[in-house]
Scaffold this active site. Structure first.
Site, PDB file in Angstrom:
ATOM      1  N   GLU A 256       0.881  -1.175   0.000  1.00 28.78           N
ATOM      2  CA  GLU A 256       0.000   0.000   0.000  1.00 28.78           C
ATOM      3  C   GLU A 256       0.909   1.213   0.000  1.00 28.78           C
ATOM      4  O   GLU A 256       1.574   1.503   1.001  1.00 28.78           O
ATOM      5  CB  GLU A 256      -0.918  -0.038   1.216  1.00 28.78           C
TER       6      GLU A 256
ATOM      7  N   CYS B 117      -2.364   9.058   3.066  1.00 32.54           N
ATOM      8  CA  CYS B 117      -2.088   8.585   1.703  1.00 32.54           C
ATOM      9  C   CYS B 117      -3.244   8.885   0.761  1.00 32.54           C
ATOM     10  O   CYS B 117      -3.052   9.061  -0.433  1.00 32.54           O
ATOM     11  CB  CYS B 117      -1.822   7.093   1.736  1.00 32.54           C
TER      12      CYS B 117
ATOM     13  N   GLU C 280      -6.427  -5.074   0.266  1.00 33.62           N
ATOM     14  CA  GLU C 280      -6.718  -5.590   1.603  1.00 33.62           C
ATOM     15  C   GLU C 280      -8.115  -5.109   1.983  1.00 33.62           C
ATOM     16  O   GLU C 280      -8.712  -4.309   1.277  1.00 33.62           O
ATOM     17  CB  GLU C 280      -5.632  -5.158   2.589  1.00 33.62           C
TER      18      GLU C 280
HETATM   19  P1  NAD Z   1       8.572   4.973   4.286  1.00 29.21           P
HETATM   20  O1  NAD Z   1       8.473   4.161   3.060  1.00 29.21           O
HETATM   21  O2  NAD Z   1       9.667   5.952   4.415  1.00 29.21           O
HETATM   22  O3  NAD Z   1       8.695   4.043   5.565  1.00 29.21           O
HETATM   23  C1  NAD Z   1       7.731   3.052   5.870  1.00 29.21           C
HETATM   24  C2  NAD Z   1       8.382   1.961   6.674  1.00 29.21           C
HETATM   25  O4  NAD Z   1       9.339   1.267   5.865  1.00 29.21           O
HETATM   26  C3  NAD Z   1       9.132   2.442   7.905  1.00 29.21           C
HETATM   27  O5  NAD Z   1       8.875   1.539   8.957  1.00 29.21           O
HETATM   28  C4  NAD Z   1      10.577   2.373   7.455  1.00 29.21           C
HETATM   29  O6  NAD Z   1      11.491   2.220   8.513  1.00 29.21           O
HETATM   30  C5  NAD Z   1      10.561   1.152   6.569  1.00 29.21           C
HETATM   31  N1  NAD Z   1      11.636   1.070   5.565  1.00 29.21           N
HETATM   32  C6  NAD Z   1      12.246   2.088   4.900  1.00 29.21           C
HETATM   33  N2  NAD Z   1      13.161   1.600   4.022  1.00 29.21           N
HETATM   34  C7  NAD Z   1      13.129   0.247   4.140  1.00 29.21           C
HETATM   35  C8  NAD Z   1      13.837  -0.812   3.504  1.00 29.21           C
HETATM   36  N3  NAD Z   1      14.757  -0.585   2.567  1.00 29.21           N
HETATM   37  N4  NAD Z   1      13.545  -2.084   3.863  1.00 29.21           N
HETATM   38  C9  NAD Z   1      12.599  -2.343   4.791  1.00 29.21           C
HETATM   39  N5  NAD Z   1      11.908  -1.381   5.435  1.00 29.21           N
HETATM   40  C10 NAD Z   1      12.154  -0.097   5.115  1.00 29.21           C
HETATM   41  O7  NAD Z   1       7.143   5.689   4.447  1.00 29.21           O
HETATM   42  P2  NAD Z   1       6.714   6.753   5.557  1.00 29.21           P
HETATM   43  O8  NAD Z   1       7.434   8.035   5.284  1.00 29.21           O
HETATM   44  O9  NAD Z   1       6.823   6.131   6.896  1.00 29.21           O
HETATM   45  O10 NAD Z   1       5.162   6.925   5.224  1.00 29.21           O
HETATM   46  C11 NAD Z   1       4.646   7.841   4.318  1.00 29.21           C
HETATM   47  C12 NAD Z   1       4.334   7.172   3.000  1.00 29.21           C
HETATM   48  O11 NAD Z   1       3.408   6.113   3.216  1.00 29.21           O
HETATM   49  C13 NAD Z   1       3.663   8.060   1.975  1.00 29.21           C
HETATM   50  O12 NAD Z   1       4.213   7.820   0.722  1.00 29.21           O
HETATM   51  C14 NAD Z   1       2.207   7.614   2.002  1.00 29.21           C
HETATM   52  O13 NAD Z   1       1.477   7.868   0.819  1.00 29.21           O
HETATM   53  C15 NAD Z   1       2.367   6.162   2.242  1.00 29.21           C
HETATM   54  N6  NAD Z   1       1.129   5.597   2.788  1.00 29.21           N
HETATM   55  C16 NAD Z   1       0.366   4.790   1.983  1.00 29.21           C
HETATM   56  C17 NAD Z   1      -0.826   4.256   2.469  1.00 29.21           C
HETATM   57  C18 NAD Z   1      -1.707   3.382   1.609  1.00 29.21           C
HETATM   58  O14 NAD Z   1      -2.580   2.728   2.159  1.00 29.21           O
HETATM   59  N7  NAD Z   1      -1.518   3.321   0.318  1.00 29.21           N
HETATM   60  C19 NAD Z   1      -1.222   4.550   3.780  1.00 29.21           C
HETATM   61  C20 NAD Z   1      -0.417   5.384   4.561  1.00 29.21           C
HETATM   62  C21 NAD Z   1       0.772   5.881   4.054  1.00 29.21           C
END
Ligand code: NAD
Length: 484
Positions: A253, A287, A465
């Site tokens: 997501e 998001c 989901e």
């Molecule tokens: P992010 O991708 O920076 O981080 C999300 C998670 O991934 C964190 O726990 C981070 O530590 C982990 N992570 C980062 N790099 C990784 C790697 N290489 N391997 C494994 N884990 C890793 O996202 P964020 O800044 O926490 O959240 C904001 C983003 O989430 C926005 O782009 C938003 O649109 C998206 N989002 C999407 C939905 C949806 O349902 N589509 C919902 C909420 C947020």
């Protein structure tokens, strides 16, 4: 100062990686320390999850499992105020929001998926055989195994339980890696799991960063049977690559740059209320939020004036105060990113209808504040209009025809959600079908029935989901064929 420990096999344990500070976004103060998991703790968590799967959790009858999940919901509700305070301290989101959305939904996810699994059915097919006796096929729903759950910071408890609840309902065990920005509620949930009698190892939490840290250690661990991730599209790509080794399934997501489409026959008051939330709720860190607004020319000026008034009416301040309607953004780094887009919009000659910079918020000087902001006048190829900013901001463009609005909305690599406003029924259905997204709202925004399919198209994700769709990801169907 709170210390957030990892939760492995039912016990709170220190991590072997370097600890890091946890900040209150409204003031920037350090309010806690996070004990980060190294490879050893991630490994221990995966092993504990495997043992629980083979042990008491795997053997537990479905009805008992579902009853325990309902107790988890009760356990969250019994400690509602603690969860609420923890979420507010981690995110800076206003109490009015977290008390109505984050914590109630965090609890509800467990009851919804307890209901879902107890009413789920599978298929059966009778078939002819050459000897005339026939055969019967039926499908069994079996758990996938140990699920790695990687979460973002914008709706920490809500989005984490949206994955953990169906995963556990289907009989899996989980290792959760919450966002490094928001360790609190995932940790607190460990206490609830123990208190209500969820066996050790079923729910595990490892803290830490993403790349070359707990996130990557988890998603590359060979003991993980499936990965569910919510976060940025770029991170989703890295996780998909990690999952390719061992051909593990992923549910992603991801990000969005969602369009709101407002036709000139829309109910203006209802539109302003809905679109106002779509642009600014949770400081734009949703998001599903709307960072691009396409407004039919006849209503453009009135809509723009009304929305600017909404933006200016937000009360920024102490997230614990009931008077506050907008909190800060999550971190200094994210504030700087959002403000770089605010500067870029000005440099590109945008007309700023509201906000446009960093506000002074009395008593909260060190906080990560940005103003709710509305622009017009940028070209569609501006990075401000194309990239997900994830702040309380939106750009408005006028359109003339339905076809033009649909083309503008679809001109993006993302495909998560859209919010369409019109009183013309035919147009509403046509537009919803034509916009290439996973979720279309008509005369609404963020109205969620948890049984419905949720997910994105294009760069916004893979898989759906929600309801039975969650059961499909978190379980496997095993066909049994009996020759009669
Ligand atoms: P992010 O991708 O920076 O981080 C999300 C998670 O991934 C964190 O726990 C981070 O530590 C982990 N992570 C980062 N790099 C990784 C790697 N290489 N391997 C494994 N884990 C890793 O996202 P964020 O800044 O926490 O959240 C904001 C983003 O989430 C926005 O782009 C938003 O649109 C998206 N989002 C999407 C939905 C949806 O349902 N589509 C919902 C909420 C947020």
């Amino acid at each position: 100062m709170t210390t957030y420990l990892n939760f492995i096999d039912g016990a709170f344990v220190k991590g072997s990686a370097d600890p890091f500070a946890n900040h209150f976004p409204a003031t920037g103060e350090v309010i806690g320390e996070v004990s980060a998991a190294g490879r050893a703790e991630v490994d221990a968590a995966v092993h504990a999850a495997r043992a629980a799967l083979k042990g008491p959790w795997g053997r537990m009858p479905l009805a008992e499992r579902a009853a325990l999940l309902r107790k988890v919901a009760e356990g969250i509700n019994a400690r509602f105020d603690e969860f609420l305070a923890a979420e507010i301290r981690d995110t800076g989101k206003p109490r009015s929001l977290a008390s109505h959305i984050d914590i109630p939904r965090g609890a509800a996810n467990f009851t919804v998926f307890a209901d879902q699994i107890t009413t789920a059915s599978t298929e059966a097919f009778e078939m002819p055989t050459p000897d005339g006796k026939g055969a019967l096929n039926y499908a069994l729903r079996v758990p996938r195994g140990v699920i790695g759950v990687v979460c973002p910071w914008n709706l920490p408890l809500l989005l984490m339980t949206w994955k953990v609840a169906p995963a556990l309902a289907c009989g899996n065990t989980v290792v959760v890696k919450p966002s490094e920005e928001t360790p609190a509620t995932a940790t607190l949930l460990g206490e609830v799991m123990n208190a209500v009698g969820i066996p050790p190892g079923v729910y595990n939490v490892v803290h830490g960063m993403g790349p070359d840290a707990a996130g990557e250690f988890l998603t590359t661990h060979p003991g993980i049977d499936g990965i569910t991730f919510t976060g940025e599209t770029r991170t989703g790509e890295a996780i998909m690559r990690a999952a390719a080794t061992g051909v593990r399934p992923v549910s992603l997501e991801l990000g969005g740059k969602n369009a709101g489409i407002i036709f000139d026959d829309a109910d203006l008051d209802a539109t302003l209320e809905g679109i106002g939330r779509a642009c600014f709720a949770n400081s734009g860190q949703v998001c599903l939020g709307t960072e691009r607004l396409y407004v039919q020319r006849g209503i453009f000026d009135r809509l723009a004036a009304g929305l600017a008034e909404k933006a200016r009416a937000y009360q920024l301040g102490d997230p614990f105060s009931d008077a506050t309607t907008m909190g800060p953004v999550i971190s200094a780094e994210h504030r700087d990113k959002v403000l770089r887009y605010y500067d870029q919009a000005k440099a590109e000659g945008a007309t700023v209808l509201a906000g446009g910079g960093a506000p002074e918020v009395g008593g909260h000087a060190g906080g990560y504040w940005v103003q709710p902001t509305i622009w017009t006048g940028l070209p569609e190829n501006s990075p401000v209009v194309r990239n997900e900013i994830f702040g309380p901001c939106t750009h408005m463009t006028a359109f003339d025809t339905e076809e033009e609005a649909i083309a503008l909305a679809n001109d993006t690599p993302y495909g998560l959600a859209t919010s369409i406003w019109t009183t013309n029924l035919g147009r509403a259905h046509r537009t919803a079908k034509a916009v290439d997204v996973g979720i279309s709202w008509i005369n609404a925004w963020f109205l969620r029935d948890l049984r419905t399919p949720f997910g994105g198209s294009k760069a916004s994700g893979i898989g759906r989901e929600g309801g039975v769709h969650s059961l499909e990801f978190y379980s496997e169907l095993r066909n049994v064929c009996i020759k009669l």
